[in-house]
Write an enzyme that holds these catalytic residues in place. Structure first.
Site, PDB file in Angstrom:
ATOM      1  N   LYS A 141       0.725  -1.270   0.139  1.00  0.00           N
ATOM      2  CA  LYS A 141       0.025   0.012  -0.134  1.00  0.00           C
ATOM      3  C   LYS A 141       0.845   1.302   0.206  1.00  0.00           C
ATOM      4  CE  LYS A 141      -3.815  -2.332   2.542  1.00  0.00           C
ATOM      5  NZ  LYS A 141      -4.575  -2.330   3.962  1.00  0.00           N
ATOM      6  N   TYR A 172     -12.166  -2.687  -3.021  1.00  0.00           N
ATOM      7  CA  TYR A 172     -12.688  -2.838  -1.654  1.00  0.00           C
ATOM      8  C   TYR A 172     -14.031  -2.987  -1.607  1.00  0.00           C
ATOM      9  CZ  TYR A 172      -8.214  -2.404   0.493  1.00  0.00           C
ATOM     10  OH  TYR A 172      -6.942  -2.556   1.014  1.00  0.00           O
ATOM     11  N   ASN A 218      -1.767   0.057   7.420  1.00  0.00           N
ATOM     12  CA  ASN A 218      -1.091  -1.548   7.702  1.00  0.00           C
ATOM     13  C   ASN A 218      -0.385  -2.271   6.382  1.00  0.00           C
ATOM     14  OD1 ASN A 218      -3.290  -2.358   6.001  1.00  0.00           O
ATOM     15  ND2 ASN A 218      -4.643  -3.319   7.524  1.00  0.00           N
ATOM     16  N   HIS A 254      -1.835  -5.471   1.396  1.00  0.00           N
ATOM     17  CA  HIS A 254      -2.898  -6.342   1.163  1.00  0.00           C
ATOM     18  C   HIS A 254      -2.857  -7.711   0.819  1.00  0.00           C
ATOM     19  CE1 HIS A 254      -7.087  -7.256  -0.160  1.00  0.00           C
ATOM     20  NE2 HIS A 254      -6.368  -7.748  -1.195  1.00  0.00           N
ATOM     21  N   GLU A 270      -9.288 -11.023  -7.304  1.00  0.00           N
ATOM     22  CA  GLU A 270      -8.426  -9.810  -7.354  1.00  0.00           C
ATOM     23  C   GLU A 270      -7.288  -9.890  -8.258  1.00  0.00           C
ATOM     24  OE1 GLU A 270      -9.056  -8.898  -2.335  1.00  0.00           O
ATOM     25  OE2 GLU A 270      -7.208  -9.780  -3.104  1.00  0.00           O
TER      26      GLU A 270
END
Ligand code: DAT
Ligand code: MG
Length: 162
Positions: free
Chosen positions: A22, A62, A125, A128, A139
């Protein structure tokens, strides 16, 4: 690699998973460290691109969280700065990568996991990872065209798989 080893290897049901470093992971200079972990574990890189994410892609990715209060902030964050999108292959890679990534909240992720070692906040965080085989298939095809994935056989497979 001899004929026997080749046959043995081809009997392994290889999975693929989608991982994305990310914006925070990229900005904090963790790209090499993260790729190193999956590479030295023994998984195979089959797709890699450094990219800005469109709002459309972020929202589709998402979509399952669309009704959650953090959805808008999450999408804004993912499109705010470049990400590294990857596809990794290997026996059991979907679940193993989730373990290597750690729990969603880095404060409770185990030390030794990526989030546990490098993060402190749920909204930052670092990485992913697909949460199940079906999610991974969705995905991978959302983020990568077929021709962007490289099917190849690393030279070390006979030393990684019995
Ligand atoms: P994971 O990324 O571990 O699969 P998830 O799918 O439940 O976690 O959520 C997707 C992302 O959304 C997560 O990585 C960070 C963000 N997120 C989840 N829960 C959150 C919360 N309560 N507050 C803020 N961001 C959250
Ligand atoms: Mg998730």
């Amino acid at each position: 690699m001899n004929e026997d080893n080749l046959i043995e290897f081809e009997e392994i049901a290889l999975e693929r998973t989608f991982l994305a470093i990310k914006p925070d992971g990229v900005q904090r200079g963790l790209v090499g460290e993260i790729i190193r972990r999956f590479e030295t574990k023994g998984f195979t890189l089959v797709g890699l691109k450094f990219m800005n994410v469109t709002r459309e892609l972020a929202e589709a990715h998402y979509d399952v969280h669309r009704e959650r209060p953090f959805f808008t902030g999450l999408v804004e964050f993912i499109i705010s700065s470049p990400v590294v999108a990857m596809v990794w292959e290997g026996d059991g890679v979907v679940a193993a990568a989730r373990k290597m990534i750690g729990a969603t909240n880095p404060l409770t992720s185990e030390p030794g996991t990526i989030r546990g070692d490098f993060g402190v906040s749920i909204g930052r965080n670092i990485i992913h990872g697909s949460d199940a085989i079906e999610t991974a298939q969705r995905e991978v095809s959302l983020w990568f065209k077929d021709e962007e994935l490289v099917t190849w056989k690393p030279q070390n497979t006979t030393w990684l798989y019995e």
